[in-house]
Design a protein around this motif. Structure first.
Motif, PDB file in Angstrom:
ATOM      1  N   GLN A   5       8.627  12.477  -5.878  1.00 46.32           N
ATOM      2  CA  GLN A   5      10.309  11.808  -5.255  1.00 46.32           C
ATOM      3  C   GLN A   5       9.069  11.591  -4.060  1.00 46.32           C
ATOM      4  OE1 GLN A   5      13.213  11.147  -4.924  1.00 46.32           O
ATOM      5  NE2 GLN A   5      12.603  11.022  -7.348  1.00 46.32           N
ATOM      6  N   GLN A   6       7.802  10.589  -3.599  1.00 39.33           N
ATOM      7  CA  GLN A   6       7.239  10.633  -2.914  1.00 39.33           C
ATOM      8  C   GLN A   6       6.348   9.583  -3.357  1.00 39.33           C
ATOM      9  OE1 GLN A   6       4.354  13.349  -3.700  1.00 39.33           O
ATOM     10  NE2 GLN A   6       4.669  14.990  -1.334  1.00 39.33           N
ATOM     11  N   VAL A   7       6.184   9.103  -1.410  1.00 35.94           N
ATOM     12  CA  VAL A   7       5.731   8.107  -1.491  1.00 35.94           C
ATOM     13  C   VAL A   7       4.095   8.046  -0.781  1.00 35.94           C
ATOM     14  CG1 VAL A   7       5.383   5.570  -0.367  1.00 35.94           C
ATOM     15  CG2 VAL A   7       7.575   6.173  -0.557  1.00 35.94           C
ATOM     16  N   ARG A   8       2.950   7.517  -1.541  1.00 37.28           N
ATOM     17  CA  ARG A   8       1.504   7.716  -1.258  1.00 37.28           C
ATOM     18  C   ARG A   8       1.233   6.245  -0.951  1.00 37.28           C
ATOM     19  NH1 ARG A   8      -3.658   7.743  -4.309  1.00 37.28           N
ATOM     20  NH2 ARG A   8      -2.868   6.054  -5.983  1.00 37.28           N
ATOM     21  N   ILE A   9       0.318   6.535   0.462  1.00 29.95           N
ATOM     22  CA  ILE A   9      -0.646   5.687   1.239  1.00 29.95           C
ATOM     23  C   ILE A   9      -1.593   5.314   0.266  1.00 29.95           C
ATOM     24  CG2 ILE A   9      -1.668   5.372   3.336  1.00 29.95           C
ATOM     25  CD1 ILE A   9       1.363   5.559   4.194  1.00 29.95           C
ATOM     26  N   ILE A  10      -1.837   4.217   0.290  1.00 25.33           N
ATOM     27  CA  ILE A  10      -2.340   3.305  -0.535  1.00 25.33           C
ATOM     28  C   ILE A  10      -4.124   3.066   0.123  1.00 25.33           C
ATOM     29  CG2 ILE A  10      -4.073   2.058  -1.928  1.00 25.33           C
ATOM     30  CD1 ILE A  10      -1.674   4.648  -3.600  1.00 25.33           C
ATOM     31  N   TYR A  55       0.687  -1.112  -0.309  1.00 24.53           N
ATOM     32  CA  TYR A  55      -0.335  -0.379  -0.165  1.00 24.53           C
ATOM     33  C   TYR A  55       0.397   1.427  -0.123  1.00 24.53           C
ATOM     34  CZ  TYR A  55       0.647   0.801   5.205  1.00 24.53           C
ATOM     35  OH  TYR A  55       0.990   1.190   6.605  1.00 24.53           O
ATOM     36  N   LEU A  56       2.357   0.859   0.009  1.00 27.44           N
ATOM     37  CA  LEU A  56       3.149   2.524  -0.532  1.00 27.44           C
ATOM     38  C   LEU A  56       3.529   2.630  -1.819  1.00 27.44           C
ATOM     39  CD1 LEU A  56       4.825   1.351   3.603  1.00 27.44           C
ATOM     40  CD2 LEU A  56       3.299   3.065   3.000  1.00 27.44           C
ATOM     41  N   GLU A  57       2.505   3.418  -2.353  1.00 29.37           N
ATOM     42  CA  GLU A  57       2.857   4.113  -3.856  1.00 29.37           C
ATOM     43  C   GLU A  57       4.368   4.653  -3.353  1.00 29.37           C
ATOM     44  OE1 GLU A  57      -0.330   3.494  -6.836  1.00 29.37           O
ATOM     45  OE2 GLU A  57       0.437   5.070  -6.765  1.00 29.37           O
ATOM     46  N   VAL A  58       5.205   4.120  -4.675  1.00 28.00           N
ATOM     47  CA  VAL A  58       6.350   5.182  -5.052  1.00 28.00           C
ATOM     48  C   VAL A  58       5.612   6.371  -6.472  1.00 28.00           C
ATOM     49  CG1 VAL A  58       8.934   5.765  -5.744  1.00 28.00           C
ATOM     50  CG2 VAL A  58       8.507   3.685  -4.801  1.00 28.00           C
ATOM     51  N   GLU A  59       6.038   7.793  -5.873  1.00 26.81           N
ATOM     52  CA  GLU A  59       5.386   8.834  -7.119  1.00 26.81           C
ATOM     53  C   GLU A  59       7.185   9.421  -7.436  1.00 26.81           C
ATOM     54  OE1 GLU A  59       1.091  10.215  -5.966  1.00 26.81           O
ATOM     55  OE2 GLU A  59       2.859  11.721  -4.831  1.00 26.81           O
ATOM     56  N   PRO A  60       7.500   8.193  -8.886  1.00 23.69           N
ATOM     57  CA  PRO A  60       9.066   8.455  -8.698  1.00 23.69           C
ATOM     58  C   PRO A  60       9.350  10.376  -9.357  1.00 23.69           C
ATOM     59  CG  PRO A  60       8.905   6.934 -10.297  1.00 23.69           C
ATOM     60  CD  PRO A  60       7.224   7.408  -8.992  1.00 23.69           C
TER      61      PRO A  60
END
Lengths: 141, 141
Positions: free
Chosen positions: B130-135, B122-127
Protein backbone atom coordinates in the motif's frame (compact mmCIF):
# COMPACT_ATOMS: atom_id res chain seq x y z
CA UNK A 1 -4.22 21.59 -5.09
CA UNK A 2 -3.50 18.13 -6.48
CA UNK A 3 -0.91 19.51 -8.90
CA UNK A 4 0.89 21.07 -5.91
CA UNK A 5 0.89 17.69 -4.18
CA UNK A 6 2.70 16.15 -7.13
CA UNK A 7 5.09 19.09 -7.43
CA UNK A 8 6.13 18.52 -3.84
CA UNK A 9 6.94 14.86 -4.63
CA UNK A 10 9.41 15.73 -7.39
CA UNK A 11 12.48 16.24 -5.21
CA UNK A 12 12.10 12.92 -3.38
CA UNK A 13 15.02 10.57 -3.90
CA UNK A 14 14.99 7.23 -5.69
CA UNK A 15 13.26 4.52 -3.63
CA UNK A 16 11.55 7.00 -1.29
CA UNK A 17 8.14 5.59 -0.40
CA UNK A 18 4.86 7.22 0.58
CA UNK A 19 1.39 5.93 1.42
CA UNK A 20 -0.66 4.82 -1.58
CA UNK A 21 -3.85 6.24 -0.03
CA UNK A 22 -2.31 9.73 0.11
CA UNK A 23 -1.32 9.61 -3.57
CA UNK A 24 -4.69 8.18 -4.62
CA UNK A 25 -6.52 11.01 -2.84
CA UNK A 26 -4.56 13.54 -4.86
CA UNK A 27 -4.87 11.98 -8.33
CA UNK A 28 -6.34 14.41 -10.86
CA UNK A 29 -9.59 13.02 -12.19
CA UNK A 30 -11.14 15.18 -14.91
CA UNK A 31 -14.47 17.04 -14.78
CA UNK A 32 -16.24 13.73 -15.41
CA UNK A 33 -14.36 12.01 -12.61
CA UNK A 34 -12.17 10.06 -15.02
CA UNK A 35 -8.44 9.57 -15.54
CA UNK A 36 -6.78 8.15 -18.69
CA UNK A 37 -5.17 4.72 -18.37
CA UNK A 38 -2.51 3.48 -20.80
CA UNK A 39 -2.29 -0.30 -20.98
CA UNK A 40 0.99 -1.87 -22.05
CA UNK A 41 1.86 -5.54 -22.59
CA UNK A 42 4.37 -6.47 -19.90
CA UNK A 43 6.32 -8.84 -22.18
CA UNK A 44 6.31 -7.20 -25.61
CA UNK A 45 6.04 -3.63 -24.25
CA UNK A 46 3.49 -2.93 -27.00
CA UNK A 47 0.97 -0.25 -26.07
CA UNK A 48 -2.30 -2.15 -26.30
CA UNK A 49 -4.98 0.48 -25.64
CA UNK A 50 -5.93 3.60 -23.76
CA UNK A 51 -9.13 3.72 -21.74
CA UNK A 52 -10.51 5.49 -18.65
CA UNK A 53 -11.07 4.77 -14.98
CA UNK A 54 -12.96 6.53 -12.25
CA UNK A 55 -11.79 6.24 -8.66
CA UNK A 56 -13.91 3.16 -8.04
CA UNK A 57 -12.64 1.37 -11.17
CA UNK A 58 -9.08 2.04 -9.98
CA UNK A 59 -9.92 0.60 -6.55
CA UNK A 60 -11.50 -2.47 -8.16
CA UNK A 61 -8.49 -2.96 -10.46
CA UNK A 62 -6.06 -2.79 -7.54
CA UNK A 63 -8.24 -5.08 -5.40
CA UNK A 64 -8.91 -7.74 -8.04
CA UNK A 65 -5.60 -7.58 -9.94
CA UNK A 66 -7.50 -7.42 -13.22
CA UNK A 67 -8.14 -4.37 -15.39
CA UNK A 68 -11.55 -2.85 -14.78
CA UNK A 69 -12.20 0.37 -16.72
CA UNK A 70 -15.11 2.80 -16.83
CA UNK A 71 -16.95 2.69 -20.13
CA UNK A 72 -17.71 6.25 -21.24
CA UNK A 73 -20.20 5.05 -23.87
CA UNK A 74 -22.06 2.53 -21.71
CA UNK A 75 -21.70 4.44 -18.42
CA UNK A 76 -20.74 1.37 -16.44
CA UNK A 77 -17.75 -0.58 -15.20
CA UNK A 78 -16.01 -2.46 -17.97
CA UNK A 79 -14.22 -5.55 -16.79
CA UNK A 80 -11.89 -6.20 -19.68
CA UNK A 81 -12.48 -9.66 -21.14
CA UNK A 82 -15.64 -10.37 -19.13
CA UNK A 83 -17.47 -11.36 -22.32
CA UNK A 84 -14.60 -11.99 -24.78
CA UNK A 85 -12.33 -13.86 -22.37
CA UNK A 86 -9.54 -11.47 -23.37
CA UNK A 87 -8.69 -10.52 -19.81
CA UNK A 88 -5.81 -8.34 -18.64
CA UNK A 89 -3.98 -9.36 -15.48
CA UNK A 90 -2.43 -6.37 -13.76
CA UNK A 91 1.35 -6.69 -13.38
CA UNK A 92 2.36 -3.15 -12.45
CA UNK A 93 0.81 0.27 -12.14
CA UNK A 94 2.42 3.72 -12.13
CA UNK A 95 1.25 7.34 -11.97
CA UNK A 96 2.84 10.17 -13.90
CA UNK A 97 4.54 13.31 -12.58
CA UNK A 98 1.31 15.36 -12.73
CA UNK A 99 -0.88 12.64 -11.23
CA UNK A 100 -3.23 12.82 -14.17
CA UNK A 101 -2.37 9.67 -16.14
CA UNK A 102 -2.04 6.00 -15.13
CA UNK A 103 0.21 3.45 -16.83
CA UNK A 104 -0.52 -0.25 -16.36
CA UNK A 105 1.52 -3.22 -17.47
CA UNK A 106 -0.59 -6.30 -18.01
CA UNK A 107 -0.54 -9.92 -19.08
CA UNK A 108 -2.91 -9.82 -22.01
CA UNK A 109 -4.94 -12.95 -22.78
CA UNK A 110 -5.84 -13.02 -26.49
CA UNK A 111 -6.37 -9.77 -28.35
CA UNK A 112 -6.56 -6.38 -26.65
CA UNK A 113 -8.57 -4.82 -29.48
CA UNK A 114 -12.28 -5.53 -29.99
CA UNK A 115 -11.47 -6.15 -33.70
CA UNK A 116 -9.37 -9.14 -32.67
CA UNK A 117 -6.10 -7.38 -33.50
CA UNK A 118 -3.38 -7.58 -30.85
CA UNK A 119 -3.30 -3.81 -30.23
CA UNK A 120 -5.93 -1.09 -30.68
CA UNK A 121 -3.28 1.03 -32.45
CA UNK A 122 -3.60 -0.72 -35.78
CA UNK A 123 -3.90 2.41 -37.96
CA UNK A 124 -0.33 3.27 -38.88
CA UNK A 125 0.43 6.60 -40.54
CA UNK A 126 2.76 6.62 -43.54
CA UNK A 127 3.56 10.36 -43.59
CA UNK A 128 5.51 10.42 -46.85
CA UNK A 129 2.79 8.63 -48.77
CA UNK A 130 0.08 10.59 -46.92
CA UNK A 131 -1.62 7.29 -46.20
CA UNK A 132 -2.79 5.19 -43.29
CA UNK A 133 -2.03 1.48 -43.36
CA UNK A 134 -4.14 -1.17 -41.62
CA UNK A 135 -2.02 -3.47 -39.45
CA UNK A 136 -3.44 -6.98 -39.07
CA UNK A 137 -6.71 -8.61 -40.02
CA UNK A 138 -9.89 -8.48 -37.96
CA UNK A 139 -10.75 -11.78 -36.30
CA UNK A 140 -14.22 -13.25 -35.98
CA UNK A 141 -15.49 -12.84 -32.41
CA UNK B 1 -20.25 10.16 -37.06
CA UNK B 2 -16.50 9.79 -36.55
CA UNK B 3 -17.00 6.61 -34.54
CA UNK B 4 -18.93 5.18 -37.50
CA UNK B 5 -16.04 6.06 -39.80
CA UNK B 6 -13.67 4.00 -37.63
CA UNK B 7 -16.17 1.15 -37.32
CA UNK B 8 -16.26 0.92 -41.10
CA UNK B 9 -12.46 0.57 -41.20
CA UNK B 10 -12.39 -2.46 -38.94
CA UNK B 11 -13.00 -5.11 -41.59
CA UNK B 12 -10.22 -3.86 -43.87
CA UNK B 13 -7.48 -6.41 -44.45
CA UNK B 14 -3.85 -6.16 -43.37
CA UNK B 15 -1.90 -3.65 -45.48
CA UNK B 16 -5.01 -1.97 -46.88
CA UNK B 17 -4.26 1.73 -47.26
CA UNK B 18 -6.45 4.83 -47.17
CA UNK B 19 -5.81 8.56 -47.46
CA UNK B 20 -4.33 10.16 -44.35
CA UNK B 21 -6.43 13.30 -44.88
CA UNK B 22 -9.65 11.28 -44.70
CA UNK B 23 -8.62 9.64 -41.41
CA UNK B 24 -7.42 12.94 -39.93
CA UNK B 25 -10.77 14.58 -40.70
CA UNK B 26 -12.54 11.89 -38.72
CA UNK B 27 -10.32 11.78 -35.64
CA UNK B 28 -12.29 12.34 -32.43
CA UNK B 29 -11.06 15.46 -30.70
CA UNK B 30 -12.74 16.11 -27.36
CA UNK B 31 -14.99 19.04 -26.41
CA UNK B 32 -11.87 21.18 -26.04
CA UNK B 33 -10.58 20.18 -29.47
CA UNK B 34 -7.90 17.92 -27.98
CA UNK B 35 -6.84 14.30 -28.39
CA UNK B 36 -4.58 12.34 -26.01
CA UNK B 37 -1.13 11.40 -27.29
CA UNK B 38 0.92 8.57 -25.79
CA UNK B 39 4.64 8.95 -26.38
CA UNK B 40 6.81 5.83 -26.35
CA UNK B 41 10.58 5.49 -26.70
CA UNK B 42 11.21 3.72 -30.02
CA UNK B 43 14.23 1.78 -28.70
CA UNK B 44 13.40 0.89 -25.10
CA UNK B 45 9.60 0.84 -25.68
CA UNK B 46 9.21 2.66 -22.35
CA UNK B 47 6.10 4.83 -22.20
CA UNK B 48 7.59 8.27 -21.62
CA UNK B 49 4.58 10.55 -21.17
CA UNK B 50 1.04 11.32 -22.19
CA UNK B 51 0.09 14.77 -23.40
CA UNK B 52 -2.47 16.38 -25.73
CA UNK B 53 -2.65 17.73 -29.27
CA UNK B 54 -5.17 19.79 -31.14
CA UNK B 55 -5.53 19.36 -34.89
CA UNK B 56 -2.93 22.06 -35.60
CA UNK B 57 -0.36 20.53 -33.21
CA UNK B 58 -0.83 17.21 -35.00
CA UNK B 59 -0.30 18.90 -38.37
CA UNK B 60 2.85 20.61 -37.06
CA UNK B 61 4.17 17.35 -35.60
CA UNK B 62 3.68 15.52 -38.90
CA UNK B 63 5.15 18.40 -40.90
CA UNK B 64 8.23 19.01 -38.72
CA UNK B 65 8.89 15.42 -37.60
CA UNK B 66 9.22 16.60 -34.00
CA UNK B 67 6.67 16.32 -31.22
CA UNK B 68 4.62 19.49 -30.77
CA UNK B 69 1.85 19.22 -28.18
CA UNK B 70 -0.83 21.62 -27.00
CA UNK B 71 -0.23 22.81 -23.45
CA UNK B 72 -3.53 22.76 -21.55
CA UNK B 73 -2.11 24.86 -18.70
CA UNK B 74 -0.37 27.50 -20.85
CA UNK B 75 -2.88 27.45 -23.73
CA UNK B 76 -0.22 27.40 -26.40
CA UNK B 77 1.76 25.03 -28.60
CA UNK B 78 4.40 23.16 -26.67
CA UNK B 79 7.35 22.15 -28.78
CA UNK B 80 8.90 19.45 -26.64
CA UNK B 81 12.49 20.33 -25.76
CA UNK B 82 12.36 23.88 -27.14
CA UNK B 83 13.79 25.23 -23.86
CA UNK B 84 15.28 22.09 -22.26
CA UNK B 85 16.85 20.64 -25.39
CA UNK B 86 15.09 17.36 -24.60
CA UNK B 87 13.50 17.05 -28.02
CA UNK B 88 11.49 14.13 -29.36
CA UNK B 89 12.02 13.10 -32.97
CA UNK B 90 8.94 11.43 -34.41
CA UNK B 91 9.63 7.90 -35.64
CA UNK B 92 6.13 6.51 -36.08
CA UNK B 93 2.56 7.50 -35.41
CA UNK B 94 -0.59 5.39 -35.12
CA UNK B 95 -4.26 5.95 -34.35
CA UNK B 96 -6.40 3.59 -32.29
CA UNK B 97 -9.51 1.67 -33.33
CA UNK B 98 -11.87 4.43 -32.12
CA UNK B 99 -9.83 7.27 -33.60
CA UNK B 100 -9.66 8.98 -30.23
CA UNK B 101 -6.06 8.29 -29.12
CA UNK B 102 -2.69 8.77 -30.86
CA UNK B 103 0.42 6.68 -30.19
CA UNK B 104 3.81 8.10 -31.18
CA UNK B 105 7.18 6.39 -31.11
CA UNK B 106 10.03 8.85 -30.72
CA UNK B 107 13.76 9.19 -30.39
CA UNK B 108 14.01 10.93 -27.02
CA UNK B 109 16.98 13.25 -26.43
CA UNK B 110 17.73 13.46 -22.71
CA UNK B 111 14.92 13.09 -20.20
CA UNK B 112 11.25 13.03 -21.15
CA UNK B 113 10.10 14.20 -17.71
CA UNK B 114 10.44 17.80 -16.55
CA UNK B 115 11.93 16.43 -13.30
CA UNK B 116 14.87 15.07 -15.30
CA UNK B 117 13.75 11.48 -14.88
CA UNK B 118 13.71 9.36 -18.04
CA UNK B 119 9.93 8.79 -17.94
CA UNK B 120 7.08 10.80 -16.44
CA UNK B 121 5.73 7.56 -14.93
CA UNK B 122 8.10 7.52 -11.98
CA UNK B 123 5.51 6.88 -9.24
CA UNK B 124 5.30 3.11 -8.98
CA UNK B 125 2.55 1.52 -6.94
CA UNK B 126 3.46 -1.32 -4.56
CA UNK B 127 -0.05 -2.71 -3.99
CA UNK B 128 0.82 -5.23 -1.28
CA UNK B 129 2.65 -2.64 0.81
CA UNK B 130 0.00 0.00 0.00
CA UNK B 131 2.85 2.31 -0.94
CA UNK B 132 4.11 4.34 -3.87
CA UNK B 133 7.82 4.20 -4.66
CA UNK B 134 9.74 7.02 -6.35
CA UNK B 135 11.76 5.74 -9.34
CA UNK B 136 14.90 7.78 -10.06
CA UNK B 137 16.29 11.03 -8.73
CA UNK B 138 15.31 14.47 -9.99
CA UNK B 139 18.04 16.16 -12.02
CA UNK B 140 18.96 19.83 -11.85
CA UNK B 141 17.61 21.66 -14.91
Amino acid sequence: MSKMFFQRLESNAHNHRLPLAEVMENLCFNENGLIPVITQDCSTKAVLMQAWMNREALDKTLYTGHMIYWSRSRHCFWEKGATSGHTQKLISISFDCDGDVILCQVEQKGAACHTGRPSCFYLEVEPEQQQVRIIGDAQQP
